[in-house]
Scaffold this motif. Structure first.
Motif, mmCIF file in Angstrom:
data_model
loop_
_atom_site.group_PDB
_atom_site.id
_atom_site.type_symbol
_atom_site.label_atom_id
_atom_site.label_comp_id
_atom_site.label_asym_id
_atom_site.label_seq_id
_atom_site.Cartn_x
_atom_site.Cartn_y
_atom_site.Cartn_z
ATOM 1 N N ALA A 153 0.811 -1.163 0.036
ATOM 2 C CA ALA A 153 -0.047 -0.234 0.011
ATOM 3 C C ALA A 153 0.801 1.137 0.002
ATOM 4 O O ALA A 153 0.580 2.187 -0.597
ATOM 5 N N TRP A 154 1.759 1.216 0.673
ATOM 6 C CA TRP A 154 2.782 2.379 0.889
ATOM 7 C C TRP A 154 3.558 2.689 -0.488
ATOM 8 O O TRP A 154 3.754 3.799 -0.891
ATOM 9 N N GLU A 155 3.797 1.640 -1.325
ATOM 10 C CA GLU A 155 4.570 1.594 -2.255
ATOM 11 C C GLU A 155 3.561 2.447 -3.567
ATOM 12 O O GLU A 155 3.798 3.172 -4.161
ATOM 13 N N LYS A 156 2.110 1.989 -3.357
ATOM 14 C CA LYS A 156 1.320 2.623 -4.584
ATOM 15 C C LYS A 156 1.095 4.118 -3.950
ATOM 16 O O LYS A 156 0.723 4.894 -5.016
ATOM 17 N N ALA A 157 0.969 4.213 -2.517
ATOM 18 C CA ALA A 157 0.916 5.738 -2.265
ATOM 19 C C ALA A 157 2.213 6.743 -2.738
ATOM 20 O O ALA A 157 1.810 7.656 -3.301
ATOM 21 N N SER A 158 3.228 5.817 -2.680
ATOM 22 C CA SER A 158 4.269 6.709 -3.057
ATOM 23 C C SER A 158 4.292 6.971 -4.567
ATOM 24 O O SER A 158 4.700 8.297 -4.917
ATOM 25 N N GLN A 159 3.846 6.089 -5.314
ATOM 26 C CA GLN A 159 3.663 6.401 -6.836
ATOM 27 C C GLN A 159 2.845 7.355 -6.920
ATOM 28 O O GLN A 159 2.687 8.226 -7.741
ATOM 29 N N TYR A 160 1.482 7.345 -6.184
ATOM 30 C CA TYR A 160 0.700 8.433 -6.265
ATOM 31 C C TYR A 160 1.344 9.655 -6.034
ATOM 32 O O TYR A 160 0.815 10.786 -6.774
ATOM 33 N N LEU A 161 1.874 9.960 -4.931
ATOM 34 C CA LEU A 161 2.448 11.068 -4.341
ATOM 35 C C LEU A 161 3.542 11.590 -5.508
ATOM 36 O O LEU A 161 3.444 12.772 -5.780
ATOM 37 N N LYS A 166 3.267 10.999 -8.738
ATOM 38 C CA LYS A 166 2.622 11.682 -9.842
ATOM 39 C C LYS A 166 1.894 13.130 -9.477
ATOM 40 O O LYS A 166 2.030 14.089 -10.421
ATOM 41 N N MET A 167 1.958 13.195 -8.180
ATOM 42 C CA MET A 167 1.395 14.611 -7.803
ATOM 43 C C MET A 167 2.616 15.645 -8.007
ATOM 44 O O MET A 167 2.235 16.731 -8.663
#
Length: 781
Positions: free
Chosen positions: A611-619, A621-622
């Motif tokens: 989940a953290w890896e996907k959150a990092s990818q999302y961030l 992207k930001m």
């Protein structure tokens, strides 16, 4: 560099000797060992062979043989030393020391069955964070990492999970190609201790390849819990592969495993040796006959086993056939194979592949009979109890859809509180800057462009994290394989394979890895259809769009509406698959064969890390595409400046673009701003929200949901209504896959034709569905 690349008069220090078998042994005995200096004396008139000086004597090697010896020149040593530390070489011994240290980089490849814990071992050993799932097809490409263990550097590659080294799936071909072309120093064969007989089949093929191998006997705790006894040391001596018990998820045995790798690499192992599996007199005679024909090819035996090639030819392996056809005597080799294969068919009344497969399992059975005693504890009792419910003919489907509903409801309801907190922080920051900063274009860019765009998307981070937590739990526990099992019949009715269901559900996270995961589907036609319909699965990038409009217009019904959107995507995918199968991509059916692994309790570390890896990818992207897109949208809306502020939107660059495309979108209930949002979403669906956040910037300081609910048309009507919101979300669900997904379709189908087709059919379908919903909806609203 390679010794074959060294020019006349140049010197190099040997780093490592590749190759295999008798060739490698002969080369080492001749003094070509790491740390020794070798010099090119002269070339033969035809540039082959080459005469070298080593240890004060001259020896000639063919270039093909010299290409298997890795060296480092003085120039390379200097460059490496400059990169590592500003130390000047003062003597020949410095150069040799660098070469010796360089040789301590050990190339390791992980090979094993799906669900053997291979990727978990990779993550734990190297510190990498690759996703681990409890079903086949998670690792759809090779992952690489480097790490230190004691004084050695390991370059480790996690190869795709595969049940064998045949040529039936892309994974099998990929693994074989990597082993053959990259020639790793050591193979770590990860074997699930809970299923030795099935896992060791792959091991027998590695024996045939004559590859230096160590077995990681993984999940060893499951074997001991069952009460079984296994004399793995005796089996190791029997097959010539050292065996190290491991429990990867608890890091048990990992250090011992890599200690063993060092020992084997340095030639200090008493166990590591090459053995042959005896396939019986008739098969061995056939192998020898083919191998004899192969011996005239200089390359065979040095970097690839002639015995292995002979066996694969008997198995009618098309990939190996193509390889052999490049040899000068390729036709003669294949003719010899045909003759030997016919003898086997006459003798056994079976094709050679079946005879060899039976012989391998016979070897495994005999080896385990001497070393393994099964336990009395039924370790699958828990799994069978759960399966009796979740795969039940009546209860299986309601349980699955309930699980999906709870996932979507939880994503919305649990994520609402942290989302409101982030939203408040962004609103407060925007208000503070609005009060502190002087009026001007920079203030407008910062507040309306950057904060309005990026801030409008980042608030949905908690929902993204929760979605991946739910998906990871289903994957890691083993439930996803059961979902594919119960959905196989439905998949079959629409012309797909049961395995198609896993990539489709993976599409809820991201369409790109989901499309890559279609490699596990044996049928090319089913694989292609699954690729084409995968963009209809609502990926997490669409979630911010859904969350925005559902939060504004649907309140307490949020979970139902979100579940409905995902359900509509699934239904559309089913319909399109049926159409594609009927009219576009006709083909054969392939039997449904897929492992149902035992249930395992996922570790919080694994789930949270994913989940953290996907959150990092999302961030990321930001700070990447969404930030850039927000600035571009703001710039196009801010310029050129108009003397009449009321005409700024219409006369700006973006206003002109929006009004140009508006006629095509008006029948769907969309204004030009929504059209620009959809246009920008072609790059990444999250950009739709950031674009809307920039364009709908009134009232100033209000949150994006407040701006959406109060947005007005020039005629005084609300820009967004419940019907418009539904239509807009449907369009975002269906239309134009993001650029990354388009590229993934191209790469996996090996054709731009299908990628372009996916763009056009989804966009036309999106317009058609949205038009029908809006026009019919207007009748009842």
């Amino acid at each position: 560099m390679l010794l074959s690349e060294l020019q006349t008069g140049e010197k190099g220090v040997i780093v490592k000797v590749k190759g295999r078998g008798a060739f490698r042994k002969r080369i080492l005995e001749m003094g070509f060992i790491k740390g020794k200096t070798v010099e090119v004396i002269l070339n033969a008139p035809l540039k082959d062979p080459v005469e070298y000086r080593i240890m004060d004597y001259e020896v000639s090697l063919r270039r093909s043989e010299a290409a298997l010896i890795e060296i480092i020149t003085e120039k390379e040593a200097l460059e490496q030393q400059e990169n590592d530390a500003p130390v000047i070489l003062t003597s020949g011994s410095d150069w040799v020391n660098i070469a010796v240290n360089k040789s301590k980089t050990i190339n390791v490849a992980l090979v094993g069955n799906p669900n053997s814990g291979k990727t978990t071992l990779f993550n734990i050993a190297s510190g990498s964070h690759e996703h681990v799932g409890n079903y086949s097809g998670v690792t759809v490409d090779a992952k690489e990492s480097s790490f230190k263990h004691k004084d050695d550097t390991f370059k480790i590659v996690d190869l795709p999970g595969t049940y064998s080294l045949s040529a039936y799936t892309p994974e099998e071909l990929f693994v074989r190609k990597h082993i053959r072309e990259e020639n790793p120093d050591i193979i770590i064969n990860v074997v699930a201790a809970s299923n030795l007989e099935r896992n060791l089949y792959l091991t027998t093929q590695l024996i045939d390849m004559d590859i230096t191998t160590i077995i990681a006997l993984n999940m060893y705790d499951e074997l001991t819990k069952s009460g079984a006894s296994f004399d793995h040391e005796s089996l190791a001596k029997m097959i010539g592969f050292p065996i190290v018990p491991t429990i990867s998820k608890m890091r048990v045995g990992i250090d011992e495993l890599f200690d063993q790798v060092i020992e084997v690499y340095e030639g200090r192992s008493d166990i590591a040796r090459h053995v042959h599996i005896n396939y019986g007199e008739d098969i061995e005679a056939a192998i020898s006959g083919i191998k004899k024909e192969l011996n005239s090819v200089g390359r065979i035996g040095k970097d690839i086993s002639g015995r292995y090639i002979s066996i694969k030819l008997l198995e009618n392996d098309k990939d190996v056939e193509s390889f052999v056809q490049t040899f000068p005597n390729g036709k003669e080799i294949l003719a010899t194979r045909d003759l030997q294969a016919e003898k086997i068919r006459d003798e056994f009344r079976e094709d050679p592949e079946s005879v060899l497969t039976n012989a391998r399992y016979g070897f495994i059975s005999g080896a385990l009979h001497e070393t393994y005693q099964s336990g009395e504890v039924d370790t699958l009792k828990f799994t069978h109890a759960i399966d009796s419910l979740v795969t039940h003919r009546f209860w299986g489907y309601p349980i699955f859809f309930l699980a999906l509903y709870l996932m979507f409801q939880g994503t919305f309801s649990l994520g609402e509180y942290p989302m409101q907190l982030i939203e408040w922080c962004i609103s407060s920051l925007s208000g503070l800057l609005s009060e502190m900063m002087p009026e001007g274009s920079f203030k407008d860019l910062l507040i309306d462009g950057i904060i309005g765009g990026v801030g409008g998307v980042i608030v949905f981070l908690p929902n993204i994290v929760l979605l991946y937590l739910f998906i990871s739990f289903m994957e890691d526990s083993g439930y996803m394989a059961r979902a594919a099992f119960i959905m196989d019949k439905l998949m079959h009715k629409i012309g797909l394979h049961g395995k198609s269901f896993i990539p489709l559900v993976m599409g809820f996270g991201c369409n790109v890895p989901a499309i890559m995961a279609t490699r596990t589907i044996e049928s090319r036609n089913s694989r292609l259809i699954t690729m084409l319909i995968n963009p209809l699965m609502s990926c997490s990038a669409r979630l911010p769009v859904y969350m925005l409009f559902i939060g504004v217009f649907f309140g307490k019904s949020a979970g139902v509406v979100l579940f409905g959107l995902y359900g509509i995507g699934i239904l559309l995918a089913i319909c399109m698959a049926k159409i594609f199968k009927r009219f576009l991509i006709k083909g054969e059916d392939v039997p449904f064969v897929m492992e149902l692994p035992p249930y395992r309790i996922p570790t919080w570390r694994s789930i949270s890390r994913h989940a953290w890896e996907k959150a990092s990818q999302y961030l990321r992207k930001m700070g990447g595409i969404i930030l850039v897109a927000s600035i571009i949208i703001w710039f196009l809306g801010y310029f050129p400046q108009n003397a009449d502020p009321s005409m700024q939107e219409s006369n700006s660059y973006i206003g002109k673009i929006g009004h140009f495309i508006e006629p095509a979108l008006r029948p769907l209930g969309f204004d030009w701003k929504m059209g620009i949002g959809l246009l920008s979403g072609m790059a990444a669906k999250e950009v739709v929200v950031s674009t809307i956040g920039v364009l709908y910037d009134e009232p100033e300081g209000a949150s994006l949901p407040e701006r959406i609910s109060s947005a007005m048309n020039p005629d005084g009507t609300h820009a967004f209504t419940v019907l418009t919101a539904i239509t807009f979300m449907l369009f975002v669900l269906i239309y134009f896959p993001c650029i990354a997904t388009v590229v993934a379709i191209k790469n996996e189908s090996n054709s731009w034709r299908w990628a372009v087709f996916a763009i056009f059919y989804t966009t036309i379908l999106a317009w058609t569905v949205s038009f029908a919903v809006y026009q019919i909806g207007k009748i009842f609203v």
